[in-house]
Design a protein around this motif. Sequence first.
Motif, PDB file in Angstrom:
ATOM      1  N   ALA A 256      34.340  17.146 -10.208  1.00 25.87           N
ATOM      2  CA  ALA A 256      34.566  17.023 -11.642  1.00 25.87           C
ATOM      3  C   ALA A 256      34.782  18.356 -12.345  1.00 25.87           C
ATOM      4  O   ALA A 256      35.241  18.379 -13.491  1.00 25.87           O
ATOM      5  N   MET A 257      34.472  19.473 -11.682  1.00 27.86           N
ATOM      6  CA  MET A 257      34.762  20.799 -12.240  1.00 27.86           C
ATOM      7  C   MET A 257      36.048  21.386 -11.668  1.00 27.86           C
ATOM      8  O   MET A 257      36.364  22.556 -11.910  1.00 27.86           O
ATOM      9  N   GLY A 258      36.780  20.592 -10.893  1.00 23.40           N
ATOM     10  CA  GLY A 258      38.026  21.086 -10.306  1.00 23.40           C
ATOM     11  C   GLY A 258      37.824  21.928  -9.067  1.00 23.40           C
ATOM     12  O   GLY A 258      38.788  22.491  -8.540  1.00 23.40           O
ATOM     13  N   ASN A 259      36.576  22.043  -8.573  1.00 23.45           N
ATOM     14  CA  ASN A 259      36.339  22.750  -7.322  1.00 23.45           C
ATOM     15  C   ASN A 259      36.977  21.967  -6.177  1.00 23.45           C
ATOM     16  O   ASN A 259      36.838  20.740  -6.105  1.00 23.45           O
ATOM     17  N   ILE A 260      37.686  22.659  -5.282  1.00 22.71           N
ATOM     18  CA  ILE A 260      38.395  22.023  -4.172  1.00 22.71           C
ATOM     19  C   ILE A 260      37.631  22.275  -2.875  1.00 22.71           C
ATOM     20  O   ILE A 260      37.249  23.412  -2.581  1.00 22.71           O
ATOM     21  N   PHE A 261      37.440  21.224  -2.088  1.00 20.63           N
ATOM     22  CA  PHE A 261      36.762  21.321  -0.800  1.00 20.63           C
ATOM     23  C   PHE A 261      37.707  20.818   0.290  1.00 20.63           C
ATOM     24  O   PHE A 261      38.149  19.667   0.248  1.00 20.63           O
ATOM     25  N   ALA A 262      38.025  21.680   1.249  1.00 23.97           N
ATOM     26  CA  ALA A 262      38.865  21.317   2.390  1.00 23.97           C
ATOM     27  C   ALA A 262      37.967  21.245   3.621  1.00 23.97           C
ATOM     28  O   ALA A 262      37.376  22.249   4.026  1.00 23.97           O
ATOM     29  N   ARG A 263      37.878  20.081   4.236  1.00 23.33           N
ATOM     30  CA  ARG A 263      36.887  19.826   5.291  1.00 23.33           C
ATOM     31  C   ARG A 263      37.549  19.627   6.651  1.00 23.33           C
ATOM     32  O   ARG A 263      38.493  18.848   6.794  1.00 23.33           O
ATOM     33  N   ARG A 264      37.042  20.341   7.632  1.00 24.29           N
ATOM     34  CA  ARG A 264      37.386  20.111   9.033  1.00 24.29           C
ATOM     35  C   ARG A 264      36.164  19.483   9.680  1.00 24.29           C
ATOM     36  O   ARG A 264      35.107  20.110   9.788  1.00 24.29           O
ATOM     37  N   ALA A 265      36.293  18.247  10.105  1.00 29.46           N
ATOM     38  CA  ALA A 265      35.143  17.480  10.571  1.00 29.46           C
ATOM     39  C   ALA A 265      34.529  18.095  11.819  1.00 29.46           C
ATOM     40  O   ALA A 265      35.225  18.677  12.661  1.00 29.46           O
ATOM     41  N   GLY A 266      33.216  17.941  11.941  1.00 27.27           N
ATOM     42  CA  GLY A 266      32.508  18.286  13.164  1.00 27.27           C
ATOM     43  C   GLY A 266      32.252  17.034  13.982  1.00 27.27           C
ATOM     44  O   GLY A 266      32.466  15.919  13.498  1.00 27.27           O
ATOM     45  N   VAL A 267      31.776  17.206  15.196  1.00 27.67           N
ATOM     46  CA  VAL A 267      31.536  16.047  16.050  1.00 27.67           C
ATOM     47  C   VAL A 267      30.206  15.361  15.732  1.00 27.67           C
ATOM     48  O   VAL A 267      29.953  14.248  16.203  1.00 27.67           O
ATOM     49  N   LYS A 268      29.357  16.022  14.940  1.00 29.08           N
ATOM     50  CA  LYS A 268      28.089  15.422  14.520  1.00 29.08           C
ATOM     51  C   LYS A 268      28.090  15.315  12.991  1.00 29.08           C
ATOM     52  O   LYS A 268      27.603  16.208  12.289  1.00 29.08           O
ATOM     53  N   PRO A 269      28.645  14.222  12.478  1.00 31.20           N
ATOM     54  CA  PRO A 269      28.858  14.104  11.024  1.00 31.20           C
ATOM     55  C   PRO A 269      27.586  14.125  10.187  1.00 31.20           C
ATOM     56  O   PRO A 269      27.647  14.348   8.978  1.00 31.20           O
TER      57      PRO A 269
ATOM     58  N   HIS B 198      43.408  26.342  18.523  1.00 32.83           N
ATOM     59  CA  HIS B 198      42.811  26.493  19.850  1.00 32.83           C
ATOM     60  C   HIS B 198      41.967  25.282  20.255  1.00 32.83           C
ATOM     61  O   HIS B 198      41.297  25.321  21.286  1.00 32.83           O
ATOM     62  N   LYS B 199      42.012  24.239  19.425  1.00 25.68           N
ATOM     63  CA  LYS B 199      41.319  22.977  19.725  1.00 25.68           C
ATOM     64  C   LYS B 199      39.824  23.181  19.979  1.00 25.68           C
ATOM     65  O   LYS B 199      39.229  22.589  20.893  1.00 25.68           O
ATOM     66  N   VAL B 200      39.220  24.038  19.166  1.00 28.83           N
ATOM     67  CA  VAL B 200      37.774  24.273  19.239  1.00 28.83           C
ATOM     68  C   VAL B 200      37.071  23.272  18.342  1.00 28.83           C
ATOM     69  O   VAL B 200      37.402  23.134  17.156  1.00 28.83           O
ATOM     70  N   GLN B 201      36.103  22.551  18.900  1.00 29.38           N
ATOM     71  CA  GLN B 201      35.347  21.576  18.119  1.00 29.38           C
ATOM     72  C   GLN B 201      33.963  22.144  17.785  1.00 29.38           C
ATOM     73  O   GLN B 201      33.271  22.675  18.663  1.00 29.38           O
ATOM     74  N   THR B 202      33.586  22.010  16.538  1.00 31.61           N
ATOM     75  CA  THR B 202      32.261  22.448  16.118  1.00 31.61           C
ATOM     76  C   THR B 202      31.345  21.237  15.973  1.00 31.61           C
ATOM     77  O   THR B 202      31.802  20.108  15.753  1.00 31.61           O
ATOM     78  N   GLU B 203      30.050  21.485  16.109  1.00 33.79           N
ATOM     79  CA  GLU B 203      29.086  20.397  15.929  1.00 33.79           C
ATOM     80  C   GLU B 203      29.026  19.990  14.455  1.00 33.79           C
ATOM     81  O   GLU B 203      29.139  18.820  14.113  1.00 33.79           O
ATOM     82  N   ALA B 204      28.835  20.960  13.584  1.00 33.13           N
ATOM     83  CA  ALA B 204      28.810  20.689  12.145  1.00 33.13           C
ATOM     84  C   ALA B 204      30.212  20.829  11.561  1.00 33.13           C
ATOM     85  O   ALA B 204      31.048  21.566  12.098  1.00 33.13           O
ATOM     86  N   ALA B 205      30.469  20.128  10.489  1.00 34.50           N
ATOM     87  CA  ALA B 205      31.745  20.273   9.790  1.00 34.50           C
ATOM     88  C   ALA B 205      31.843  21.658   9.164  1.00 34.50           C
ATOM     89  O   ALA B 205      30.830  22.275   8.809  1.00 34.50           O
ATOM     90  N   LEU B 206      33.077  22.142   9.019  1.00 34.95           N
ATOM     91  CA  LEU B 206      33.354  23.391   8.316  1.00 34.95           C
ATOM     92  C   LEU B 206      34.166  23.074   7.074  1.00 34.95           C
ATOM     93  O   LEU B 206      35.077  22.239   7.119  1.00 34.95           O
ATOM     94  N   GLU B 207      33.855  23.750   5.972  1.00 34.72           N
ATOM     95  CA  GLU B 207      34.581  23.509   4.728  1.00 34.72           C
ATOM     96  C   GLU B 207      34.972  24.831   4.074  1.00 34.72           C
ATOM     97  O   GLU B 207      34.217  25.800   4.123  1.00 34.72           O
ATOM     98  N   VAL B 208      36.157  24.829   3.459  1.00 32.21           N
ATOM     99  CA  VAL B 208      36.625  25.951   2.642  1.00 32.21           C
ATOM    100  C   VAL B 208      36.664  25.479   1.199  1.00 32.21           C
ATOM    101  O   VAL B 208      37.223  24.419   0.905  1.00 32.21           O
ATOM    102  N   VAL B 209      36.078  26.270   0.308  1.00 29.84           N
ATOM    103  CA  VAL B 209      35.964  25.890  -1.101  1.00 29.84           C
ATOM    104  C   VAL B 209      36.775  26.828  -1.979  1.00 29.84           C
ATOM    105  O   VAL B 209      36.748  28.046  -1.784  1.00 29.84           O
ATOM    106  N   VAL B 210      37.475  26.247  -2.952  1.00 30.71           N
ATOM    107  CA  VAL B 210      38.083  27.017  -4.043  1.00 30.71           C
ATOM    108  C   VAL B 210      37.269  26.722  -5.294  1.00 30.71           C
ATOM    109  O   VAL B 210      37.259  25.586  -5.785  1.00 30.71           O
TER     110      VAL B 210
END
Length: 416
Positions: free
Chosen positions: A64-77, A116-128
């Motif tokens: 609601a504040m216009g913050n953007i979250f781009a999520r790359r899922a992890g294998v343990k959601p 490189h097809k690397v999978q992380t356990e936790a999701a990774l997110e980039v925020v604007v």
Amino acid sequence: MKNTLGALRIDGARLWARLMEMARIGATAAGGCNRQALTDEDRQGRDLFIRWCREIGCEIRIDAMGNIFARRAGVKPTLPAVITGSHLDTQPTGGKFDGVYGVLAGLEVLHTLHQHKVQTEAALEVVVWTNEEGARFSPAMIGSGVWSGAFSLEYGHNCTDKAGFTIGEELERIGYAGTVAASPMPIAAAFEVHIEQGPILEAEGKVIGVVTGVQGIRWYDVIFHGEPCHAGPTPMRDRRDPVQALMYLCERLYGEVKAYSEEARITCGDLRAEPGSRNTVPEKVVLALDLRHPQSQGLEHLHRSLYRLAKQIQKTTGVTIDVREEWHSPPVKFNPHCIAAVASAAAELGYSHREIVSGAGHDSVYVSRVAPASMIFVPCAGGLSHNEAESAESVHLEAGANVLLHAMLERAGVVS
């Protein structure tokens, strides 16, 4: 897998190319950027970022504040996410790297893992984060401030620019009034990579700054109420001139700050005289004042000095001085585990590094209130920032992104 991950590096050329493409949005004739918060240029920058994220399969959400979250899922959601990010908005005469580097370095981390097809356990997110600079809407860091609970959503939406437009109105206008609640989700760790905006790393020949905290900041509007009169007939002794009172306050406050501590900072960033006529003594002068110190007691000393001096000068000049505190961001100490992750990554990658305290405010200040956080600095030429001549070397930007990559992987865990 561990040896393979140790050799993993981001694509420095791709990072640089994206920085230069983003810099064309709002480019200025002097080589900088004017991409102020929630302008059409900011919208274009946001759109470009989202397009790049979707190209590597990221899920996008906008709060609601216009913050953007781009999520790359992890294998343990169910695991808390590891996040990184910064801002895309600039000063009116800003540079190519302040904020935007942190956003695009985060994107480059996700792109590298995707490639490189690397999978992380936790999701990774980039925020604007929205309106980090505070150039168009005051206070600064309002997007992360609302998200962290430091400000209400109503307060954030009602902040106005000098033309009277509100953040809420402008979010709607540019199409970034999201429906997701502006509040934190579970977070395991948060990192922000940034140019230093100061001269220390360059002067010492260090590549990486391991940021342990951020100095405190207090913003004020100091309003001087005088008496308007004609510039010619009115004798100097008979005037209640707000500019003269301003001059006295600035002179004494600058002297007090310099005498108190080398770590103390004072900036008079904006002045406005009303009615603003050349041949009339102003009725009112408004000063936008910024005070900073890395220690709470030092910042409190500067705060009390301002009020004490204003009271004294009001008595001697007859000008009424109204000091209004606009924003207070106390000194911050970052999470020791996140600091250690940054230091360890820098050491393992072979980059020279040192601990450092940030002199500038960043969104990590508010993020650190609700999540373990730290920052990564890289040098910028001459320590110059908030300036169209702002410059950084591609090799340093690449190094900072590599440290970010490995710090995030250490916190998120990698599937073997």
